[in-house]
Write a protein that holds these residues in place. Structure first.
Motif, PDB file in Angstrom:
ATOM      1  N   LEU A  30     -10.696 -21.440  28.966  1.00  4.66           N
ATOM      2  CA  LEU A  30     -10.074 -20.152  29.264  1.00  4.66           C
ATOM      3  C   LEU A  30     -11.024 -19.259  30.048  1.00  4.66           C
ATOM      4  O   LEU A  30     -12.243 -19.405  29.971  1.00  4.66           O
ATOM      5  CB  LEU A  30      -9.682 -19.438  27.964  1.00  4.66           C
ATOM      6  CG  LEU A  30      -8.672 -20.158  27.067  1.00  4.66           C
ATOM      7  CD1 LEU A  30      -8.493 -19.386  25.775  1.00  4.66           C
ATOM      8  CD2 LEU A  30      -7.344 -20.312  27.777  1.00  4.66           C
ATOM      9  N   GLU A  34      -8.555 -13.949  29.243  1.00  8.38           N
ATOM     10  CA  GLU A  34      -7.608 -14.774  28.493  1.00  8.38           C
ATOM     11  C   GLU A  34      -7.994 -14.840  27.022  1.00  8.38           C
ATOM     12  O   GLU A  34      -7.133 -14.777  26.150  1.00  8.38           O
ATOM     13  CB  GLU A  34      -7.553 -16.192  29.075  1.00  8.38           C
ATOM     14  CG  GLU A  34      -6.796 -16.294  30.366  1.00  8.38           C
ATOM     15  CD  GLU A  34      -6.773 -17.689  30.924  1.00  8.38           C
ATOM     16  OE1 GLU A  34      -5.739 -18.049  31.533  1.00  8.38           O
ATOM     17  OE2 GLU A  34      -7.750 -18.428  30.776  1.00  8.38           O
ATOM     18  N   LYS A  81      -3.835 -24.729  32.224  1.00 12.19           N
ATOM     19  CA  LYS A  81      -5.093 -24.663  31.498  1.00 12.19           C
ATOM     20  C   LYS A  81      -5.535 -26.063  31.109  1.00 12.19           C
ATOM     21  O   LYS A  81      -4.735 -26.868  30.672  1.00 12.19           O
ATOM     22  CB  LYS A  81      -4.945 -23.795  30.246  1.00 12.19           C
ATOM     23  CG  LYS A  81      -4.794 -22.322  30.556  1.00 12.19           C
ATOM     24  CD  LYS A  81      -3.578 -21.783  29.830  1.00 12.19           C
ATOM     25  CE  LYS A  81      -3.281 -20.353  30.178  1.00 12.19           C
ATOM     26  NZ  LYS A  81      -2.378 -20.206  31.275  1.00 12.19           N
TER      27      LYS A  81
END
Length: 153
Positions: A30, A34, A81
């Protein structure tokens, strides 16, 4: 899961729509804002899934809202991600996904010792009659628990 675990979100729809064959705990790669947004609980992963591309596992349709207290830099909420897994686990997942009908679905999203973690399930889709059976079994369990409480009082 153990101690020092704070559950942020659970994918109850996935547990209803899929049979869960196996599950893996994995980390997420991340960006700065985030992580803050996740700790605030601003995540949505109802229709998200994972796919394996070039030996890496990527999460798709996983929305982390922008951090509202950030003044200069903010992340793209819908970017894909990367999930952090060992190579052997990725190979095992690849073999499972290559079988007919299996997919990778996120089940739980939580903080463990201050780190963002995700439970990834190797799932197979349920048919309509399987879903009906699940509802029927849940109702029977609820009625049985209710009768048991009545007997105790």
């Amino acid at each position: 899961m153990g101690e020092n675990v704070k559950i942020i979100a659970q994918n109850k729809k996935a547990r209803f729509n899929y049979f869960i064959e196996e599950s893996y705990e994995c980390g997420l790669e991340l960006e700065g804002t985030e992580v803050k947004s996740v700790k605030a609980g601003n995540v949505s992963f109802a229709d998200s899934f994972a796919e394996i591309i070039n030996g890496e596992v990527w999460m798709r349709n996983f929305h982390i809202s922008e951090y509202k207290f950030s003044s200069v830099f903010n992340h793209d909420p819908d970017r894909k991600k990367r999930l952090l897994l060992h190579k052997e686990e990725i190979k095992r997942l690849q073999r499972k996904v290559d079988e007919k009908g299996f997919t990778l679905v996120p089940l739980d999203f939580y903080l463990k010792n201050g780190r963002v973690k995700l439970t990834l399930g190797v799932c197979k889709g349920k048919k309509l009659y399987d879903k009906r059976e699940t509802i029927k079994q849940r109702d029977l369990d609820r009625d049985m628990a209710r009768d048991f409480r009545k007997d105790l009082s």
